[in-house]
Motif scaffolding. Structure first.
Motif, PDB file in Angstrom:
ATOM      1  N   ASN A  10       0.826  -1.204   0.000  1.00  0.00           N
ATOM      2  CA  ASN A  10       0.000   0.000   0.000  1.00  0.00           C
ATOM      3  C   ASN A  10       0.857   1.250   0.000  1.00  0.00           C
ATOM      4  O   ASN A  10       2.031   1.213   0.386  1.00  0.00           O
ATOM      5  CB  ASN A  10      -0.973  -0.015   1.187  1.00  0.00           C
ATOM      6  CG  ASN A  10      -0.293   0.310   2.511  1.00  0.00           C
ATOM      7  OD1 ASN A  10       0.064   1.464   2.785  1.00  0.00           O
ATOM      8  ND2 ASN A  10      -0.128  -0.701   3.362  1.00  0.00           N
ATOM      9  N   ASP A  12       0.439   5.818   0.335  1.00  0.00           N
ATOM     10  CA  ASP A  12      -0.404   6.999   0.488  1.00  0.00           C
ATOM     11  C   ASP A  12      -0.509   7.726  -0.849  1.00  0.00           C
ATOM     12  O   ASP A  12       0.489   7.873  -1.557  1.00  0.00           O
ATOM     13  CB  ASP A  12       0.192   7.935   1.539  1.00  0.00           C
ATOM     14  CG  ASP A  12       0.402   7.241   2.882  1.00  0.00           C
ATOM     15  OD1 ASP A  12      -0.168   6.143   3.071  1.00  0.00           O
ATOM     16  OD2 ASP A  12       1.127   7.787   3.725  1.00  0.00           O
ATOM     17  N   SER A  34      -2.890  -1.542  -3.059  1.00  0.00           N
ATOM     18  CA  SER A  34      -3.882  -0.802  -2.277  1.00  0.00           C
ATOM     19  C   SER A  34      -3.448   0.651  -2.138  1.00  0.00           C
ATOM     20  O   SER A  34      -2.276   0.920  -1.836  1.00  0.00           O
ATOM     21  CB  SER A  34      -4.052  -1.414  -0.877  1.00  0.00           C
ATOM     22  OG  SER A  34      -4.563  -2.731  -0.953  1.00  0.00           O
ATOM     23  N   ASN A  36      -3.997   4.222  -0.175  1.00  0.00           N
ATOM     24  CA  ASN A  36      -4.545   4.959   0.960  1.00  0.00           C
ATOM     25  C   ASN A  36      -4.780   6.396   0.476  1.00  0.00           C
ATOM     26  O   ASN A  36      -3.834   7.168   0.348  1.00  0.00           O
ATOM     27  CB  ASN A  36      -3.554   4.972   2.127  1.00  0.00           C
ATOM     28  CG  ASN A  36      -2.891   3.616   2.331  1.00  0.00           C
ATOM     29  OD1 ASN A  36      -3.562   2.592   2.323  1.00  0.00           O
ATOM     30  ND2 ASN A  36      -1.576   3.609   2.498  1.00  0.00           N
ATOM     31  N   GLY A  64      -8.585   2.790   0.119  1.00  0.00           N
ATOM     32  CA  GLY A  64      -8.833   2.992   1.533  1.00  0.00           C
ATOM     33  C   GLY A  64      -8.887   4.462   1.875  1.00  0.00           C
ATOM     34  O   GLY A  64      -8.270   5.300   1.206  1.00  0.00           O
ATOM     35  N   HIS A  66      -7.719   7.418   3.937  1.00  0.00           N
ATOM     36  CA  HIS A  66      -6.544   7.795   4.728  1.00  0.00           C
ATOM     37  C   HIS A  66      -6.938   8.972   5.619  1.00  0.00           C
ATOM     38  O   HIS A  66      -6.620  10.128   5.338  1.00  0.00           O
ATOM     39  CB  HIS A  66      -5.400   8.162   3.783  1.00  0.00           C
ATOM     40  CG  HIS A  66      -4.041   8.009   4.378  1.00  0.00           C
ATOM     41  ND1 HIS A  66      -3.733   7.068   5.331  1.00  0.00           N
ATOM     42  CD2 HIS A  66      -2.887   8.698   4.147  1.00  0.00           C
ATOM     43  CE1 HIS A  66      -2.453   7.165   5.654  1.00  0.00           C
ATOM     44  NE2 HIS A  66      -1.928   8.151   4.959  1.00  0.00           N
ATOM     45  N   LYS A 113      -7.308   3.531   6.763  1.00  0.00           N
ATOM     46  CA  LYS A 113      -5.969   3.557   7.344  1.00  0.00           C
ATOM     47  C   LYS A 113      -5.701   4.974   7.862  1.00  0.00           C
ATOM     48  O   LYS A 113      -5.562   5.902   7.068  1.00  0.00           O
ATOM     49  CB  LYS A 113      -4.888   3.171   6.329  1.00  0.00           C
ATOM     50  CG  LYS A 113      -3.487   3.268   6.955  1.00  0.00           C
ATOM     51  CD  LYS A 113      -2.368   3.082   5.956  1.00  0.00           C
ATOM     52  CE  LYS A 113      -1.047   3.506   6.576  1.00  0.00           C
ATOM     53  NZ  LYS A 113       0.107   3.345   5.660  1.00  0.00           N
ATOM     54  N   HIS A 115      -3.787   8.278   9.269  1.00  0.00           N
ATOM     55  CA  HIS A 115      -2.556   8.885   8.775  1.00  0.00           C
ATOM     56  C   HIS A 115      -1.756   9.538   9.896  1.00  0.00           C
ATOM     57  O   HIS A 115      -2.316  10.076  10.847  1.00  0.00           O
ATOM     58  CB  HIS A 115      -2.899   9.954   7.728  1.00  0.00           C
ATOM     59  CG  HIS A 115      -1.780  10.895   7.414  1.00  0.00           C
ATOM     60  ND1 HIS A 115      -0.780  10.576   6.521  1.00  0.00           N
ATOM     61  CD2 HIS A 115      -1.481  12.136   7.881  1.00  0.00           C
ATOM     62  CE1 HIS A 115       0.079  11.587   6.440  1.00  0.00           C
ATOM     63  NE2 HIS A 115      -0.324  12.545   7.259  1.00  0.00           N
ATOM     64  N   TYR A 119      -2.492   7.975  13.314  1.00  0.00           N
ATOM     65  CA  TYR A 119      -2.098   6.563  13.221  1.00  0.00           C
ATOM     66  C   TYR A 119      -1.270   6.161  14.438  1.00  0.00           C
ATOM     67  O   TYR A 119      -1.527   5.135  15.081  1.00  0.00           O
ATOM     68  CB  TYR A 119      -1.297   6.356  11.940  1.00  0.00           C
ATOM     69  CG  TYR A 119      -0.824   4.943  11.668  1.00  0.00           C
ATOM     70  CD1 TYR A 119      -1.548   4.096  10.826  1.00  0.00           C
ATOM     71  CD2 TYR A 119       0.360   4.463  12.202  1.00  0.00           C
ATOM     72  CE1 TYR A 119      -1.099   2.812  10.541  1.00  0.00           C
ATOM     73  CE2 TYR A 119       0.811   3.188  11.937  1.00  0.00           C
ATOM     74  CZ  TYR A 119       0.086   2.358  11.096  1.00  0.00           C
ATOM     75  OH  TYR A 119       0.541   1.081  10.827  1.00  0.00           O
ATOM     76  N   CYS A 225       3.635  -0.931   3.746  1.00  0.00           N
ATOM     77  CA  CYS A 225       3.484   0.428   3.221  1.00  0.00           C
ATOM     78  C   CYS A 225       4.793   0.951   2.648  1.00  0.00           C
ATOM     79  O   CYS A 225       5.847   0.850   3.261  1.00  0.00           O
ATOM     80  CB  CYS A 225       3.018   1.359   4.336  1.00  0.00           C
ATOM     81  SG  CYS A 225       2.876   3.088   3.828  1.00  0.00           S
TER      82      CYS A 225
END
Length: 258
Positions: A10, A12, A34, A36, A64, A66, A113, A115, A119, A225
């Motif tokens: 994944n 961003d 994937s 984010n 997803g 973010h 997810k 950020h 996170y 990631c």
């Protein structure tokens, strides 16, 4: 016959804002499984987010939300002591905004997810973690939560019936207790594409990496990631894909049917 090992990659995305550019979605999206996607609170303009979502749709990439603290100036990397009700509403707002744009792009939001500072905070702060979980349950209980491997957040989310995916970071250094080295410390972010690619292979095959203390640290991750805003992020992702191909490791979304 054993199936080939597989991992989700994944990154961003959707973090550019008008004329201000962050990352290279066009180059990195084909290398991941994937995305984010920013929801406007830490980064991302509506037009840019929509463009990223359309690209994700074309490439059959899982999408997803973010979600982040309301911190455009600090890129969502500043800690905030937000009340539970406010944080829940903020997360609901962000997921809803992305769901609307995703529908317009012909795709859907399948996971969340958090950020940056959010996170890291909710990995171990139960009050804020429960606020984020409440938002997900209010919007769509079928959403999956991507969280730091080994964090308490995974347990809390599972207690409330949320499906979780444990995540590791390709380009971040780890302490021997499995926590990330703070970005304020030297060596927290790795920049050598070859080194990063080798670490990803080690995570998948050996189930962990060497910590900054020189100790092998187990990390059980279902998704890895690659930060899209890191210097050399695209080359890093290319090297990771090359090494995974060499090892016969498949790259595919953790979301079935994504």
């Amino acid at each position: 016959m054993c199936s080939a090992p597989a991992i989700d990659l994944n990154s961003d995305s959707g973090e550019s804002y008008g004329q201000w550019r962050m990352g290279d979605d066009e180059a990195i999206l084909p290398l991941i499984s994937s995305a984010n996607v920013a929801c406007g609170f830490h980064a991302g303009s509506p037009a840019g987010i929509l463009s990223t979502l359309r690209a994700a749709k074309r490439l059959n990439i899982s999408v997803g939300a973010h979600v982040a603290y309301p911190d455009l100036v600090g890129f969502g990397r500043r800690n905030m002591d937000i009340s539970s009700d406010e944080l829940t509403a903020d997360v609901i707002y962000q997921i809803g905004a992305l769901q609307g744009l995703a529908a317009a792009a012909g795709t859907r939001v399948s996971y969340v997810k958090p950020h940056g500072a959010l996170y890291n905070t909710i990995a171990n702060d139960e009050r804020q973690a429960r606020a984020v979980i409440a938002a997900m349950l209010a919007v769509d209980p079928t959403l999956t939560l991507v969280a730091l491997a080994g964090s308490r957040l995974i347990t809390w989310a599972q207690e409330d019936g949320i499906t979780t995916v444990a995540e590791a970071f390709a380009d971040r250094a780890y302490h021997q207790d499995g926590t990330l080295v703070s970005r304020r410390e030297r060596g927290a972010v790795l920049h050598d594409p070859q080194q990063v690619a080798q670490r990803v292979v080690q995570m998948i095959i050996n189930g962990g990496v060497e910590s900054v203390e020189g100790v092998f640290t187990p990390i059980a991750a279902q998704s890895i990631c690659v930060h899209g805003d890191s210097p050399g992020a695209v080359e890093m992702a290319r090297q990771i894909r090359l090494r995974l191909d060499e090892e016969g490791i498949q790259v595919k979304p953790f979301m079935q049917g994504a």
